[in-house]
Motif scaffolding. Structure first.
Motif, short mmCIF file in Angstrom:
data_model
loop_
_atom_site.label_atom_id
_atom_site.label_comp_id
_atom_site.label_asym_id
_atom_site.label_seq_id
_atom_site.Cartn_x
_atom_site.Cartn_y
_atom_site.Cartn_z
N ARG A 233 0.82 -1.21 0.00
CA ARG A 233 0.00 0.00 0.00
C ARG A 233 0.85 1.26 0.00
N ALA A 234 2.16 1.12 0.14
CA ALA A 234 3.05 2.27 -0.03
C ALA A 234 3.00 2.80 -1.46
N TYR A 235 2.44 2.01 -2.38
CA TYR A 235 2.34 2.44 -3.78
C TYR A 235 0.98 3.05 -4.09
N GLY A 236 0.18 3.29 -3.07
CA GLY A 236 -1.04 4.05 -3.26
C GLY A 236 -0.73 5.54 -3.23
N ARG A 237 -1.78 6.32 -3.20
CA ARG A 237 -1.58 7.77 -3.23
C ARG A 237 -0.97 8.28 -1.94
N SER A 238 -0.16 9.30 -2.07
CA SER A 238 0.40 9.95 -0.88
C SER A 238 -0.33 11.25 -0.58
N ARG A 239 -1.25 11.63 -1.45
CA ARG A 239 -1.99 12.88 -1.27
C ARG A 239 -3.47 12.59 -1.20
N LEU A 240 -4.17 13.37 -0.40
CA LEU A 240 -5.60 13.20 -0.23
C LEU A 240 -6.35 14.13 -1.18
N VAL A 241 -7.32 13.59 -1.88
CA VAL A 241 -8.16 14.46 -2.71
C VAL A 241 -9.06 15.27 -1.79
N GLU A 242 -9.56 16.37 -2.29
CA GLU A 242 -10.39 17.27 -1.48
C GLU A 242 -11.62 16.55 -0.94
N ALA A 243 -12.17 15.63 -1.75
CA ALA A 243 -13.35 14.90 -1.29
C ALA A 243 -13.05 14.07 -0.06
N ALA A 244 -11.86 13.47 0.00
CA ALA A 244 -11.48 12.66 1.17
C ALA A 244 -11.39 13.54 2.41
N LEU A 245 -10.84 14.72 2.26
CA LEU A 245 -10.75 15.63 3.40
C LEU A 245 -12.13 16.06 3.87
N GLU A 246 -13.05 16.26 2.93
CA GLU A 246 -14.41 16.65 3.30
C GLU A 246 -15.13 15.50 4.01
N ILE A 247 -14.93 14.28 3.53
CA ILE A 247 -15.52 13.12 4.20
C ILE A 247 -15.00 13.01 5.62
N ASP A 248 -13.69 13.12 5.76
CA ASP A 248 -13.08 13.04 7.09
C ASP A 248 -13.62 14.13 8.01
N LYS A 249 -13.72 15.33 7.48
CA LYS A 249 -14.22 16.45 8.29
C LYS A 249 -15.65 16.19 8.75
N ALA A 250 -16.47 15.65 7.85
CA ALA A 250 -17.87 15.39 8.20
C ALA A 250 -17.98 14.28 9.24
N LEU A 251 -17.23 13.19 9.05
CA LEU A 251 -17.27 12.09 10.02
C LEU A 251 -16.74 12.54 11.37
N ASP A 252 -15.62 13.26 11.33
CA ASP A 252 -15.01 13.71 12.57
C ASP A 252 -15.93 14.68 13.30
#
Length: 581
Positions: A233-252
């Motif tokens: 999984r080190a070969y996945g993305r190292s950056r979060l798309v804006e949608a991921a940050l919004e999801i995290d913000k909403a859940l948190d």
């Protein structure tokens, strides 16, 4: 197909991306190229226009990928982009991997009345070079382990051939480029209905396919480079798309809108004990609780308005899905507070008491006599002494990290002892403890719970601070392990942890408060107050199975450390054991 070396390549454009900057490039008619960082592989997909195929999605969410529509006028732009990426990403003398994904055709003979299902098969091809063959072997093994809706796939191998002549003309003219092709099944499509999918199967297939492709990339890099990361999984993305940050913000935000443990804990524990003793321990106490700060039904509605699929990363989607389910269970428990259904919902959250754990707890109580190995210093400390000591420990952390934003406060509305809420250490005004237990208790509450909360709040995703799903078992186990490391895990403390397991088991088996109290007081020689405090914690709000996780978690941490596990990752945030890899 063009023969090797016959087609000269145009001069590449300058590299548009670097190690510190991702590159997102729009292509005609919905196509795009995304390069997260320099990587030795590239995932391609030439998609049709219905948007339901898995191949396009897997290529889109890859850390290095190009997708474009199945249209002749889009091919030229895609090939130019492919040449640019290859020229920029390839390092001299090192092998590069190109993975072509495509969707297998559906079986047109199937409809909703068919007894047969869409074939669950992958079609895998690879170039003849050793790195590609090793990557293909790893990919086939990963895919063979997939199980979706009680079905396991077949992996068919074919002679490596790229469907698109444009691919072949370009790639066959390059030395040092390995190739894989993977045909993906269509088991997620509703039979006989072109525009409908089975959403759970689609999500599971997407995640499994993406993870298998990452494993293949990792196997390729291990064959070609000496410094390959340990985990695929080190070969996945190292950056979060804006949608991921919004999801995290909403859940948190929803997670932090209520304090679950405060919501299910009584505010009158001291008075309840006095009443219990006054009734000669023959009548169960009457507990009172805080009014809820959240409407569970409205919070659930907001919870499921969050589209976790928009994170564009199966690992993040899994973390968000797990967290959403945990928040839902907490809200369900708040809805069922002080009802007979509460204890059954708590099993979903914390799990049952296994026979092995129960036998271990019983063994502790049988082997350790009451009063053995007391604390090294039995001088009694009140809540003010505990508060002052806690502030000194926090000050030492703040000296190392000035933004260590933890605090301590005295509370009359919690039971005897300490608890952490977010980055606050709450000390009950009823607290009394021997000085010899103070350091161990502070290491548990501050050195584990507060440190992981502060560190978690520094991570890119807020849920590391509020807690990934299932984090409490590892957290409490790590807290007790910290007590052990500072030689503060007394026999009395071990007996208390074992007693909690016995009472949770008794509560789940149908014992009432008085029966559980007598189990500890009469059968295992706990003091009236000690037995009451343990039973009250377990029977709060209707019966909470949480207190069995302390001893269970301690055993998990000891097993993890004994197996060579590193302690450092455990302090990155509030995580569960399954998240460590």
């Amino acid at each position: 197909m063009a023969e090797s070396g016959q087609r000269p390549l145009p001069a590449p454009e300058p590299a548009p991306f670097g190690r510190d900057q991702a590159w997102l490039h729009a292509l005609p008619d919905g196509g795009r190229a995304y390069i997260d960082r320099p990587l030795p592989f590239l995932v391609l997909n030439r998609f049709d226009d219905d948007g339901l195929g898995i191949a396009r999605r897997v290529a889109t969410i890859s850390a290095s990928g190009i997708v474009w529509p199945d249209q002749a006028d889009a091919d030229h732009a895609a090939m130019d982009t492919l040449r640019t990426v290859l020229a920029s990403q390839r390092q001299a003398g090192q092998q590069f991997l190109v993975i072509t994904l495509y969707d297998l055709p559906v079986d047109p003979s199937l409809d909703e009345a068919s007894a047969r299902l869409e074939p669950f098969r992958f079609v895998l091809g690879a170039s003849a070079d050793a790195p590609a063959q090793q990557a293909a072997k790893c990919l086939a093994e990963a895919l063979a382990k997939v199980e979706i809706d009680l079905r396991k796939p077949k992996v068919e191998h074919v002679e490596h051939a790229l469907e698109e002549p444009a691919f072949a003309a370009l790639l066959d003219g390059l030395d040092g480029v390995s190739q894989l092709s993977l045909g993906l099944p269509q088991i997620h499509r509703v039979r006989g209905e072109a525009q409908r999918v089975y959403p759970q199967i689609r999500n599971a297939l997407e995640s499994a396919s993406f993870d298998a492709v990452l494993q293949a990339c990792a196997a390729f890099v291990r064959e070609t480079r000496p410094d390959a990361p340990r985990h695929h999984r080190a070969y996945g993305r190292s950056r979060l798309v804006e949608a991921a940050l919004e999801i995290d913000k909403a859940l948190d935000g929803i997670s932090r809108s209520f304090d679950f443990l405060l919501g299910v804990s009584p505010i009158n524990s001291t008075e309840a004990f006095d009443q219990f003793v006054g009734d000669k321990c023959a009548r169960p106490p009457v507990f009172r609780y805080r009014p809820l700060t959240v409407d569970p039904a409205l919070a659930k509605r907001a919870l499921y308005d969050i589209d976790v699929h928009a994170a564009e990363d199966p690992v993040l989607e899994q973390l968000f899905t797990e967290k959403r389910r945990e928040i839902e269970l907490q809200l369900m428990l708040l809805q069922q507070r002080n009802s007979s259904e509460f204890k059954y919902a708590s099993i979903l959250q914390y799990g049952p008491v296994t026979p092995a754990l129960l036998a271990f707890a019983q063994g502790i109580l049988a082997d350790i006599a009451p009063g053995s190995k007391p604390a090294s210093d039995n001088t009694a400390l009140d809540c003010h002494a505990v508060e002052q000591a806690a502030r000194l420990v926090i000050a030492r952390y703040r000296k190392q990290a000035p933004d260590f934003d933890a605090s301590v406060c005295l509370r009359e509305d919690i039971g005897m002892g300490l608890m952490v809420s977010g980055t606050r250490l709450l000390v009950s005004t009823a607290t009394r403890l021997p000085r010899g237990r103070l350091d161990a208790l502070l290491q548990h509450e501050i050195g584990v719970h507060l440190v992981t909360a502060v560190n978690g709040n520094r991570q890119p995703l807020g849920i590391f601070g509020s807690g990934l799903a299932g984090y409490e078992g590892l957290q409490e186990g790590l807290g007790v392990f910290a007590e052990l490391l500072v030689d503060g895990l007394t026999d009395a403390r071990l007996r208390l942890l074992a007693a909690r397991v016995l009472v949770v088991d008794a509560m789940l088996a149908g014992a009432d408060f008085i029966q559980a109290y007598r189990l500890l007081h009469d059968d295992h020689a706990f003091s009236p107050r000690g037995a009451f405090n343990i039973v009250a914690r377990v029977y709060r709000s209707g019966g909470l199975a949480k207190d069995a996780i302390y001893l269970r978690g301690l055993l998990q941490v000891i097993e993890y450390v004994a197996g060579g596990g590193e302690l450092a990752p455990l302090w990155l945030g509030k995580i569960a054991q399954q998240h460590l890899p």
